[in-house]
Design a protein around this motif. Sequence first.
Motif, PDB file in Angstrom:
ATOM      1  N   PRO B 120       0.807  -1.228   0.000  1.00  0.00           N
ATOM      2  CA  PRO B 120       0.000   0.000   0.000  1.00  0.00           C
ATOM      3  C   PRO B 120       0.838   1.274   0.000  1.00  0.00           C
ATOM      4  O   PRO B 120       0.479   2.247  -0.658  1.00  0.00           O
ATOM      5  CB  PRO B 120      -0.823  -0.109   1.282  1.00  0.00           C
ATOM      6  CG  PRO B 120      -0.054  -0.996   2.165  1.00  0.00           C
ATOM      7  CD  PRO B 120       0.678  -1.951   1.278  1.00  0.00           C
ATOM      8  N   SER B 121       1.973   1.292   0.736  1.00  0.00           N
ATOM      9  CA  SER B 121       2.711   2.559   0.902  1.00  0.00           C
ATOM     10  C   SER B 121       3.361   3.036  -0.382  1.00  0.00           C
ATOM     11  O   SER B 121       3.530   4.238  -0.568  1.00  0.00           O
ATOM     12  CB  SER B 121       3.813   2.430   1.944  1.00  0.00           C
ATOM     13  OG  SER B 121       3.467   1.586   2.957  1.00  0.00           O
ATOM     14  N   ARG B 123       2.473   3.417  -3.144  1.00  0.00           N
ATOM     15  CA  ARG B 123       1.681   4.283  -4.018  1.00  0.00           C
ATOM     16  C   ARG B 123       1.942   5.743  -3.687  1.00  0.00           C
ATOM     17  O   ARG B 123       1.641   6.626  -4.471  1.00  0.00           O
ATOM     18  CB  ARG B 123       0.191   3.987  -3.833  1.00  0.00           C
ATOM     19  CG  ARG B 123      -0.220   2.617  -4.318  1.00  0.00           C
ATOM     20  CD  ARG B 123      -1.606   2.270  -3.836  1.00  0.00           C
ATOM     21  NE  ARG B 123      -2.543   3.375  -4.073  1.00  0.00           N
ATOM     22  CZ  ARG B 123      -3.647   3.562  -3.375  1.00  0.00           C
ATOM     23  NH1 ARG B 123      -3.947   2.738  -2.406  1.00  0.00           N
ATOM     24  NH2 ARG B 123      -4.451   4.559  -3.650  1.00  0.00           N
ATOM     25  N   LEU B 124       2.451   5.982  -2.486  1.00  0.00           N
ATOM     26  CA  LEU B 124       2.679   7.358  -2.052  1.00  0.00           C
ATOM     27  C   LEU B 124       4.103   7.791  -2.367  1.00  0.00           C
ATOM     28  O   LEU B 124       4.966   6.980  -2.639  1.00  0.00           O
ATOM     29  CB  LEU B 124       2.440   7.468  -0.541  1.00  0.00           C
ATOM     30  CG  LEU B 124       1.056   7.082  -0.072  1.00  0.00           C
ATOM     31  CD1 LEU B 124       1.041   6.903   1.423  1.00  0.00           C
ATOM     32  CD2 LEU B 124       0.043   8.135  -0.493  1.00  0.00           C
TER      33      LEU B 124
END
Lengths: 302, 327
Positions: B120-121, B123-124
Amino acid sequence: MQEFFQQLANGVAWGSIYALIALGYTMVYGTLRLINFAHGDVYMVGAFAAYFLARALGVGTVTEASPLLAAVVLLGSMAICALLGILIELLAYRPVRRSSRLTALITAIGVSLFLENFGIRVFGADPKFFPQVIAPRTITLAEGVLVTNHQITVVVVSIVLMVALTLFIKRTRTGKAMRAVAFHRDAASLMGIPVDRIITITFAIGSALAAAAGFLVGLTNPKIEPLMGIMPGIKAFVAAVLGGIGSVPGAMIGGLLMGISEYLVVGYISSTYRDAIAFVILIAVLLIRPAGLLGRNVAEKV
Amino acid sequence: MLWRRVAGGVIAIAIVWAVEWAASSVLNPYIYRVLVLCSINVILALSLNLVNGITGQFSIGHAGFMAVGAYASAAYTVYAVPVWFGASAGAGWLAAGAFLIAILVGGLVSALAGFLVGLPSMRLRGDYLAIVTLGFGEIIRVIILNIDAVGGARGFAGVPTRTNLAWVLGGAWLTFAVIRNLMKSYHGRALLAIREDEIAAEALGVPTTRYKVTAFVIGAFFAGVAGALFSHYTYLHTNSFTFMKSIEVVIMVVLGGMGSLTGSILGATLLTALPELLRFASSERLIIYSLLLIALMIARPQGILGQRELTLPFRRRRSESRPTLAA
């Protein structure tokens, strides 16, 4: 339900303190794109400045506790920290402003470590008890929901400071210049705005707000020590990101949300998870809305 | 050239054990301890450099993965080893084998955590990525703090001491070799391309997210290895893995020079040794340390080595043929 409202009241008081610290983060980030890691430690210095001022004024020994005295202590510690903020910007951040952002970040960490260890050396590592500048009293809000007059002071002072800040940014020439610098630093410079001076003012205001938070914490949790700024600093930054970094109302909302959710976790789950909830909320928000609650989405230019 | 590699490996192991034997018989225990902790920090800095320096993704949650590796391997050693290897696994080759598996367990569990966090991370970007990795690091620490089987807030007692200088030097050497070879491979070029310009890399067909997550997982693996070595050396408590530890590793990487592997080794060594060297100044030492850090950042913002590598004189010819990146 009474338990819920009690935790809510505690959370609002604690969240106002986060909000005050978060404002400093968000203002500095807005103008410099720098995570000012030392900000939590400025808050610590603010608490100690208030402690020494109150001691110097003889609170509790020579003079009686009074709201007037509290106001003097508050304004004094805000002035000291504003000066500290200006010094930090001038001596540490200005020389690395043209370097990469990572360099600036490490410098900020260096300043943070310096303030912590300086604090340990000068103030001593053992906790100090903050003098009672306002005599404590307990007020019953509703059936079984108790708040102290200290907590009410925290909320009122925070609201006053936030309104003042908002008016300053929205209504004054300097405030307008701050918005311009945050929007586009080079363009602002070309329009004749003294960017350096505006950045200095931003640091001064942010640090003064952190000092106010330090004073208010001393009022409600009267145990202060040189490392007290680390965790609140990080969480206030999280609050700023949560609300949308660079956005002043976002920092307020983020801070309040953070304080309330922490107290709800303490009340309903376990106090050991208190430090984790901030980050759980943060991650959830960032994955759904990467710019934060009130942040603007910036389109990526190729 | 397989035989050369095998011979190289055998020689390296021999050197490492010789160093261990010499160090433990000559050096005083204090210096020995500093050397061990220094090598663990080298592993941490190298593995973080893969994410921060080589792939250009700013992570500040490395201590969380170190913690996962430390606790997973310690739990394995305390709970599984006596059952699987019997009580005789206290010493000798059997203990060494069990420890090797423990290190791998630490690395693999940490890599799994890295995958779960990285997916998930990644993507940032930029500051958001930094703050999310910091958040995950803290969440991991708080979760471990609440697991009673590994001691919780009391700390995990009863983990036998298995780590010595040979293990940590071997670990550091292996980390260096793996990351260096990765960097020079096809896949390493993709990672460097992502660092230089993510959009351009994407446009040229590099699956950026997959590569970023892969780099993150490999970084987490070695952080877990470092954690396993750490937990079998000294008292294990979650206080060793606060975000200050993550910050410390970031400082090592930036100070040595982002993207420079020898720089990371240099940075980790300097930053482990510096507080020890400043011990004469007792209570002022951390003040001096922080001022030195600020001064260094102002004087040399790109770190000590920048993106360059230190090379041994007789190896220079080979490394010169390496294509260099345009700044």
